[in-house]
Design a protein around this motif. Sequence first.
Motif, PDB file in Angstrom:
ATOM      1  N   GLU A 178       0.831  -1.206   0.000  1.00 34.87           N
ATOM      2  CA  GLU A 178       0.000   0.000   0.000  1.00 34.87           C
ATOM      3  C   GLU A 178       0.865   1.255   0.000  1.00 34.87           C
ATOM      4  O   GLU A 178       0.568   2.233  -0.700  1.00 34.87           O
ATOM      5  CB  GLU A 178      -0.920  -0.017   1.214  1.00 34.87           C
ATOM      6  CG  GLU A 178      -2.056  -1.044   1.109  1.00 34.87           C
ATOM      7  CD  GLU A 178      -2.913  -1.075   2.366  1.00 34.87           C
ATOM      8  OE1 GLU A 178      -2.492  -0.443   3.360  1.00 34.87           O
ATOM      9  OE2 GLU A 178      -3.970  -1.733   2.353  1.00 34.87           O
ATOM     10  N   GLY A 179       1.941   1.201   0.798  1.00 34.84           N
ATOM     11  CA  GLY A 179       2.848   2.352   0.811  1.00 34.84           C
ATOM     12  C   GLY A 179       3.503   2.552  -0.553  1.00 34.84           C
ATOM     13  O   GLY A 179       3.585   3.680  -1.067  1.00 34.84           O
ATOM     14  N   GLU A 220       1.651   5.834  -7.214  1.00 36.35           N
ATOM     15  CA  GLU A 220       0.544   6.641  -7.713  1.00 36.35           C
ATOM     16  C   GLU A 220       0.944   8.112  -7.794  1.00 36.35           C
ATOM     17  O   GLU A 220       0.654   8.805  -8.790  1.00 36.35           O
ATOM     18  CB  GLU A 220      -0.671   6.473  -6.798  1.00 36.35           C
ATOM     19  CG  GLU A 220      -1.916   7.211  -7.268  1.00 36.35           C
ATOM     20  CD  GLU A 220      -3.092   6.966  -6.348  1.00 36.35           C
ATOM     21  OE1 GLU A 220      -4.172   7.519  -6.636  1.00 36.35           O
ATOM     22  OE2 GLU A 220      -2.923   6.226  -5.362  1.00 36.35           O
ATOM     23  N   LYS A 221       1.654   8.575  -6.777  1.00 40.12           N
ATOM     24  CA  LYS A 221       2.121   9.954  -6.795  1.00 40.12           C
ATOM     25  C   LYS A 221       3.135  10.160  -7.908  1.00 40.12           C
ATOM     26  O   LYS A 221       3.088  11.173  -8.642  1.00 40.12           O
ATOM     27  CB  LYS A 221       2.750  10.289  -5.439  1.00 40.12           C
ATOM     28  CG  LYS A 221       3.225  11.732  -5.345  1.00 40.12           C
ATOM     29  CD  LYS A 221       3.823  12.008  -3.973  1.00 40.12           C
ATOM     30  CE  LYS A 221       4.323  13.444  -3.891  1.00 40.12           C
ATOM     31  NZ  LYS A 221       4.950  13.742  -2.579  1.00 40.12           N
ATOM     32  N   LEU A 251       4.555  11.968 -13.378  1.00 39.74           N
ATOM     33  CA  LEU A 251       4.992  11.638 -14.739  1.00 39.74           C
ATOM     34  C   LEU A 251       3.945  12.057 -15.773  1.00 39.74           C
ATOM     35  O   LEU A 251       4.288  12.554 -16.856  1.00 39.74           O
ATOM     36  CB  LEU A 251       5.265  10.137 -14.852  1.00 39.74           C
ATOM     37  CG  LEU A 251       6.500   9.622 -14.113  1.00 39.74           C
ATOM     38  CD1 LEU A 251       6.568   8.102 -14.205  1.00 39.74           C
ATOM     39  CD2 LEU A 251       7.773  10.226 -14.704  1.00 39.74           C
ATOM     40  N   GLU A 252       2.671  11.836 -15.453  1.00 39.83           N
ATOM     41  CA  GLU A 252       1.607  12.254 -16.375  1.00 39.83           C
ATOM     42  C   GLU A 252       1.632  13.759 -16.573  1.00 39.83           C
ATOM     43  O   GLU A 252       1.489  14.262 -17.696  1.00 39.83           O
ATOM     44  CB  GLU A 252       0.253  11.796 -15.839  1.00 39.83           C
ATOM     45  CG  GLU A 252       0.025  10.289 -15.926  1.00 39.83           C
ATOM     46  CD  GLU A 252      -1.307   9.880 -15.339  1.00 39.83           C
ATOM     47  OE1 GLU A 252      -1.957  10.743 -14.690  1.00 39.83           O
ATOM     48  OE2 GLU A 252      -1.707   8.715 -15.509  1.00 39.83           O
ATOM     49  N   ARG A 253       1.810  14.469 -15.481  1.00 33.77           N
ATOM     50  CA  ARG A 253       1.858  15.926 -15.580  1.00 33.77           C
ATOM     51  C   ARG A 253       3.074  16.368 -16.396  1.00 33.77           C
ATOM     52  O   ARG A 253       2.971  17.241 -17.274  1.00 33.77           O
ATOM     53  CB  ARG A 253       1.912  16.526 -14.167  1.00 33.77           C
ATOM     54  CG  ARG A 253       1.742  18.051 -14.143  1.00 33.77           C
ATOM     55  CD  ARG A 253       1.829  18.600 -12.726  1.00 33.77           C
ATOM     56  NE  ARG A 253       0.859  17.963 -11.829  1.00 33.77           N
ATOM     57  CZ  ARG A 253       1.160  17.054 -10.907  1.00 33.77           C
ATOM     58  NH1 ARG A 253       2.430  16.678 -10.743  1.00 33.77           N
ATOM     59  NH2 ARG A 253       0.230  16.533 -10.136  1.00 33.77           N
ATOM     60  N   SER A 254       4.216  15.696 -16.115  1.00 36.28           N
ATOM     61  CA  SER A 254       5.426  16.034 -16.868  1.00 36.28           C
ATOM     62  C   SER A 254       5.288  15.660 -18.342  1.00 36.28           C
ATOM     63  O   SER A 254       5.708  16.412 -19.227  1.00 36.28           O
ATOM     64  CB  SER A 254       6.626  15.310 -16.251  1.00 36.28           C
ATOM     65  OG  SER A 254       7.798  15.540 -16.998  1.00 36.28           O
ATOM     66  N   ALA A 255       4.689  14.474 -18.616  1.00 39.69           N
ATOM     67  CA  ALA A 255       4.500  14.051 -20.004  1.00 39.69           C
ATOM     68  C   ALA A 255       3.584  15.006 -20.748  1.00 39.69           C
ATOM     69  O   ALA A 255       3.807  15.322 -21.930  1.00 39.69           O
ATOM     70  CB  ALA A 255       3.934  12.634 -20.049  1.00 39.69           C
TER      71      ALA A 255
END
Length: 317
Positions: free
Chosen positions: A96-97, A103-104, A109-113
Motif C-alpha cells: 500500500e505504501g 501513484e504519486k 509523470l503524467e503531468r510532466s508528459a
Amino acid sequence: MSKKGKPKKNEEQELGPAQSSDSSDTTQPPGDMNDVADPPNRTVLAAIAALRSEVAQIKGDICSSIDARIQTVCTELRGELATTKKEIQTSITALEGNTSSHEKTIKDLERSASLQSDDITALQSQVTRLKSEVDKLVTKCEDLEGRSRRHNIRIIGIPEGAEGFAPRDFVADLLQEVLSLEAKPLIDRAHRTLRRRPDPQEPPRPIVLRLHYYHVLEGILRKAITARQLFYEGKRIQIFPDYPPAVAKRRALFNRARELLRDRPGVKYGLLYPARLLVTFNRTQTSFTDAKKAEEYAEGLFAPKPSTSTNDMESQE
C-alpha cells in the motif's frame, strides 16, 4: 423353545393315538436337541461379542488418536495461519505504501508528459519553421557562392609545379596558346586548389583563376567547348566553370543523360545553372531537374519502335 414345541403337539393331535406311539419312539424331545446345538452357538456368540468389544476398543483408540492428531494439526495450522496472516498484512502494508508512492510518481509523470508533449508540439512547429528558413538560407548561400565564382574557371590536368612562382602569367600564356586567343586575358588571381600537395602517382590539383572581365570568361568557355580536346605539353587538359561543390555534384548527375543526347540528330541540349537540363527536339523544349527522369527520356527518345508483325497486318486488313 416353547414355540417350537407347539407344532409338534398339533401334529400328534392330527395323527391320532397310533401314530403318536411310533413318534415317541423315534423322535427325541426338544430339550435334548437344544442341549446338543447350543454349545457351538454360544462359542460363536462369545467370539462375536469379544470381537465386537475389541473392534469397539480399536475404534475408540483410532478415534482418540485421530482426534489428538487433528487437534495437533489444527494447533499447528492456527499458528502457521497466524504467522502467514501477519506476514501478509505486513506485505500488504508495504505494498500500500509503495502503491501510494507509485501513484504519486505516476501523477507527476503524467503531468510532466503532458507538459513535454506541449513543449514537443511547440518545438516541432518551431523546427518546421526553422527548417524552412534554413533551406532558404542554404539556397541563398549557394546562390551567393555561385555568384562569387561567376568570374572563376578551373583548369584540370596541369602538372604540379608547372606554374612556377607566377601562376597568373603562366595561366594567361597557357590560355592564349591553347585557345589561340588574340591577346592575353586579364587575370586577377590564380592558384591551385587549397588541399595538400598530391603524391607523384596522384592526379595534380586543379588551377582556379579569376578573370577580370566576364565576357572574356564566356569566350574562353565557348572555345573550350568547341575544341572539346585541349593539350598542354602532350597532356590533355580540361577547362570548366568553377561551381560550388553542392552545385557541381547536382550537375554531375546529368552526365549520363548528356552522353545519351550527344551527337543525336535534331537534338539540342544545355545544362542551365544551377542544375537544370533543357532539351530541344522537334522544336519542343523539355526541362528536367531530376537526373533519372532525364536519362529515361534520353533512352526512350531514340529507342527502336516495335515492328508490326505479319499477323497484326493481316488482322488489320
